[in-house]
Write a protein that holds these residues in place. Structure first.
Motif, PDB file in Angstrom:
ATOM      1  N   PHE A 288       0.849  -1.198   0.000  1.00 35.75           N
ATOM      2  CA  PHE A 288       0.000   0.000   0.000  1.00 35.75           C
ATOM      3  C   PHE A 288       0.879   1.240   0.000  1.00 35.75           C
ATOM      4  O   PHE A 288       2.099   1.173   0.207  1.00 35.75           O
ATOM      5  CB  PHE A 288      -0.927   0.016   1.225  1.00 35.75           C
ATOM      6  N   SER A 289       0.243   2.358  -0.246  1.00 37.06           N
ATOM      7  CA  SER A 289       0.928   3.655  -0.217  1.00 37.06           C
ATOM      8  C   SER A 289       0.057   4.620   0.565  1.00 37.06           C
ATOM      9  O   SER A 289      -1.168   4.624   0.419  1.00 37.06           O
ATOM     10  CB  SER A 289       1.163   4.168  -1.638  1.00 37.06           C
ATOM     11  N   THR A 290       0.678   5.444   1.409  1.00 37.82           N
ATOM     12  CA  THR A 290      -0.101   6.367   2.224  1.00 37.82           C
ATOM     13  C   THR A 290       0.710   7.607   2.559  1.00 37.82           C
ATOM     14  O   THR A 290       1.940   7.581   2.540  1.00 37.82           O
ATOM     15  CB  THR A 290      -0.545   5.684   3.546  1.00 37.82           C
ATOM     16  N   ARG A 291      -0.003   8.675   2.865  1.00 37.32           N
ATOM     17  CA  ARG A 291       0.656   9.899   3.330  1.00 37.32           C
ATOM     18  C   ARG A 291       0.533   9.977   4.844  1.00 37.32           C
ATOM     19  O   ARG A 291      -0.489   9.602   5.411  1.00 37.32           O
ATOM     20  CB  ARG A 291       0.015  11.139   2.707  1.00 37.32           C
ATOM     21  N   THR A 292       1.573  10.454   5.488  1.00 36.50           N
ATOM     22  CA  THR A 292       1.548  10.561   6.936  1.00 36.50           C
ATOM     23  C   THR A 292       0.581  11.651   7.374  1.00 36.50           C
ATOM     24  O   THR A 292       0.243  12.549   6.595  1.00 36.50           O
ATOM     25  CB  THR A 292       2.934  10.916   7.488  1.00 36.50           C
ATOM     26  N   TYR A 293       0.173  11.552   8.629  1.00 38.73           N
ATOM     27  CA  TYR A 293      -0.599  12.640   9.206  1.00 38.73           C
ATOM     28  C   TYR A 293       0.326  13.845   9.372  1.00 38.73           C
ATOM     29  O   TYR A 293       1.534  13.698   9.566  1.00 38.73           O
ATOM     30  CB  TYR A 293      -1.178  12.235  10.569  1.00 38.73           C
ATOM     31  N   ALA A 294      -0.242  15.027   9.301  1.00 39.73           N
ATOM     32  CA  ALA A 294       0.567  16.245   9.410  1.00 39.73           C
ATOM     33  C   ALA A 294       1.332  16.298  10.723  1.00 39.73           C
ATOM     34  O   ALA A 294       2.408  16.878  10.809  1.00 39.73           O
ATOM     35  CB  ALA A 294      -0.324  17.481   9.274  1.00 39.73           C
ATOM     36  N   SER A 295       0.789  15.677  11.769  1.00 34.53           N
ATOM     37  CA  SER A 295       1.420  15.749  13.084  1.00 34.53           C
ATOM     38  C   SER A 295       2.714  14.949  13.174  1.00 34.53           C
ATOM     39  O   SER A 295       3.497  15.143  14.081  1.00 34.53           O
ATOM     40  CB  SER A 295       0.444  15.261  14.154  1.00 34.53           C
ATOM     41  N   ASP A 300      12.458  16.994   9.867  1.00 34.00           N
ATOM     42  CA  ASP A 300      13.108  18.299   9.768  1.00 34.00           C
ATOM     43  C   ASP A 300      12.139  19.416   9.383  1.00 34.00           C
ATOM     44  O   ASP A 300      12.170  20.505   9.962  1.00 34.00           O
ATOM     45  CB  ASP A 300      14.252  18.239   8.746  1.00 34.00           C
ATOM     46  N   THR A 301      11.269  19.144   8.422  1.00 34.43           N
ATOM     47  CA  THR A 301      10.381  20.201   7.914  1.00 34.43           C
ATOM     48  C   THR A 301       8.977  20.141   8.487  1.00 34.43           C
ATOM     49  O   THR A 301       8.243  21.127   8.456  1.00 34.43           O
ATOM     50  CB  THR A 301      10.283  20.111   6.383  1.00 34.43           C
ATOM     51  N   GLY A 302       8.575  18.967   9.001  1.00 30.76           N
ATOM     52  CA  GLY A 302       7.223  18.812   9.521  1.00 30.76           C
ATOM     53  C   GLY A 302       6.190  18.573   8.434  1.00 30.76           C
ATOM     54  O   GLY A 302       5.003  18.406   8.716  1.00 30.76           O
ATOM     55  N   GLU A 303       6.632  18.542   7.175  1.00 31.74           N
ATOM     56  CA  GLU A 303       5.700  18.348   6.062  1.00 31.74           C
ATOM     57  C   GLU A 303       5.288  16.880   5.946  1.00 31.74           C
ATOM     58  O   GLU A 303       6.038  15.973   6.315  1.00 31.74           O
ATOM     59  CB  GLU A 303       6.351  18.800   4.748  1.00 31.74           C
ATOM     60  N   ARG A 304       4.092  16.659   5.437  1.00 35.18           N
ATOM     61  CA  ARG A 304       3.599  15.298   5.242  1.00 35.18           C
ATOM     62  C   ARG A 304       4.430  14.594   4.174  1.00 35.18           C
ATOM     63  O   ARG A 304       4.884  15.198   3.211  1.00 35.18           O
ATOM     64  CB  ARG A 304       2.130  15.326   4.834  1.00 35.18           C
ATOM     65  N   LYS A 305       4.627  13.291   4.386  1.00 35.69           N
ATOM     66  CA  LYS A 305       5.410  12.496   3.446  1.00 35.69           C
ATOM     67  C   LYS A 305       4.571  11.328   2.938  1.00 35.69           C
ATOM     68  O   LYS A 305       3.631  10.890   3.602  1.00 35.69           O
ATOM     69  CB  LYS A 305       6.667  11.955   4.115  1.00 35.69           C
ATOM     70  N   THR A 306       4.925  10.833   1.768  1.00 37.44           N
ATOM     71  CA  THR A 306       4.261   9.657   1.217  1.00 37.44           C
ATOM     72  C   THR A 306       5.173   8.451   1.379  1.00 37.44           C
ATOM     73  O   THR A 306       6.350   8.497   1.031  1.00 37.44           O
ATOM     74  CB  THR A 306       3.943   9.860  -0.275  1.00 37.44           C
TER      75      THR A 306
END
Length: 459
Positions: A288-295, A300-306
């Protein structure tokens, strides 16, 4: 006149010769005195260094033993003492030799003293969090393993929802470990004081009840069920008792409080633990593939990752494993698959924890999770117990209870929420497996029963 002159010449010559000889003797005596003084000073410095090295060695060994580290054994202690004795003997030997050898011996002594001083400083750090608590032995016991849905600093007083809820039943006598996983949204009867009987809630919410004791009101009286309409309006004492008691009530296992323990990490501790171990390898059965929660995005950047997970063995760092353990929306059976993935992660952590390199990095791992971790177990005794089983000696088995998606009123919010209704037969199966493990049934018997139960549940 010639006699006078001759006499004068002899006199002059005599005094001249005498004066020259006395000067040489004085210079020679001065050099000898300086050399003797220098030699005595050098010996004194050498003796002082030897004494300091001996004191530092004794202090280091004593502090090492007093901490009760997991890797401390008679062989390890004997090895440390032998090395320290050899180093001291080398320094003493060199101090008896030439000037160059003495200098080299002093340098060695200074280096050893510095290393031992740094070691003593490190050992003086407060590690009581990991070397105190309930000591484990060969008596069967149960451990509640939980991952709290918080980030940053975490301790036993932190309240939070429990995203991972696993009962680990351990029988050291035959090295059997049964992990029973319960869905976070399982609809369960809350076992907490000041909660009305038959109050049901999601299992994940029970962690918000802390010890299950409502704090006193401003007038000094204890809050009761009649004082509130929804549980979140009450201030709860922190702790793990409500969760532990609820799971014990659900599965009806019989262990004394002395043999019922907990290990809790939050998301930061979960990820840091895996990173400190050098990552883990997990066999992904459903890609599967998913994006992390913003939290909990990029560190380093706090940005959501896939994150993309391909079928097969996959090496994961802390953030990757955390995302793998949390994801449920990518699966048709949602929380059921998440339970399976969480068990996979725990098994991978256990396997890595038993590797030689990880055991040697015991202290650095504890440092990594020190502020994101809470337990009532003496970690030293638990690691010694793990080592006693050997890398292939522990039989890790798992079982997950199942249920049916529904919507029900949850006590904590007083509103209707999405839950997983209990499957009574599944809960009974888990109870039976827990009892078999505590009673010392063989690995083959338990595995056979798990296989039969999974077949009944359609797994």
């Amino acid at each position: 006149m010639s006699k006078k002159q001759k006499s004068s010449d002899i006199k002059t010559g005599y005094y001249g010769y005498s004066s020259e000889t006395n000067s040489s003797r004085k210079n020679s005596n001065t050099k000898k005195a300086k050399k003797a003084t220098s030699g005595n000073a050098g010996k004194a410095i050498g003796i002082i260094l030897v004494i300091l090295q001996l004191i530092a060695s004794v202090a280091f060994v004593w502090m090492f033993l007093s901490k009760g580290f997991a890797f401390t054994s008679a062989g390890v202690v004997a090895g440390i003492i032998a090395v320290l004795i050899v180093l001291l003997a080398i320094v003493l030997f060199l101090l008896q030799k030439t000037k160059n050898a003495q200098t080299f011996g002093k340098i060695i002594s200074i280096v050893v003293i510095i290393i031992l001083a740094l070691g003593c400083y490190y050992l003086s750090k407060d590690l009581s969090k990991f070397t105190t608590g309930d000591k484990l032995d060969d008596t069967p016991f149960v451990v509640f393993v939980s991952a709290n849905d918080t980030f940053g600093e975490f301790n036993e007083k932190t309240l939070g929802r429990s995203d991972t809820n696993i009962i680990a039943v351990v029988n050291p006598k035959n090295h059997n470990v049964l992990m029973v996983s319960t869905p976070r949204d399982y609809y369960v009867p809350v076992q907490a004081k000041a909660v009305a009987p038959e109050s049901y809630d999601k299992l994940t919410h029970v962690g918000l009840y802390g010890k299950g004791t409502a704090k006193k009101k401003s007038d000094g009286s204890v809050a009761t069920a009649s004082d509130w309409q929804w549980a979140y309006e009450v201030n709860w004492d922190s702790g793990n008792k409500a969760l532990m008691n609820t799971l014990k009530y659900l599965y009806k296992f019989d262990v004394s409080p002395k043999h019922y323990h907990y290990i809790k990490l939050n998301f930061t501790g979960f990820a840091d633990l895996i990173d400190a171990m050098g990552g883990i390898t997990i066999n992904v059965d459903k890609p599967f593939s998913t994006r992390t929660y913003a939290s909990y995005g990029d560190k380093d950047t706090g940005e959501r990752k896939t994150y993309t997970y391909k079928k097969g063995a996959m090496k994961m760092d802390g953030a990757t494993a955390l995302t793998f353990a949390r994801e449920r929306h990518s699966f048709a059976n949602g929380d059921m698959q998440r339970n399976k993935n969480q068990v996979k992660v725990l098994k991978a952590i256990e396997k890595k924890a038993l590797s030689g390199n990880t055991l040697l990095r015991y202290n650095s791992i504890l440092d990594a999770i020190e502020d994101c971790f809470a337990t009532n177990i003496d970690i030293s005794s638990s690691i010694n117990l793990l080592k006693d089983g050997g890398s292939d000696g522990w039989n890790i088995m798992s079982f997950s209870v199942v249920g049916t998606p529904s919507r029900q009123v949850c006590t904590y919010t007083g509103t209707s929420l999405s839950v997983v209704m209990q499957d009574e037969e599944s809960v009974n199966r888990a109870s039976s497996l827990i009892k078999m493990t505590l009673d010392g049934k063989s690995t083959e018997e338990i595995k056979k029963q798990i296989k039969a139960y999974n077949k009944e549940q359609g797994n």
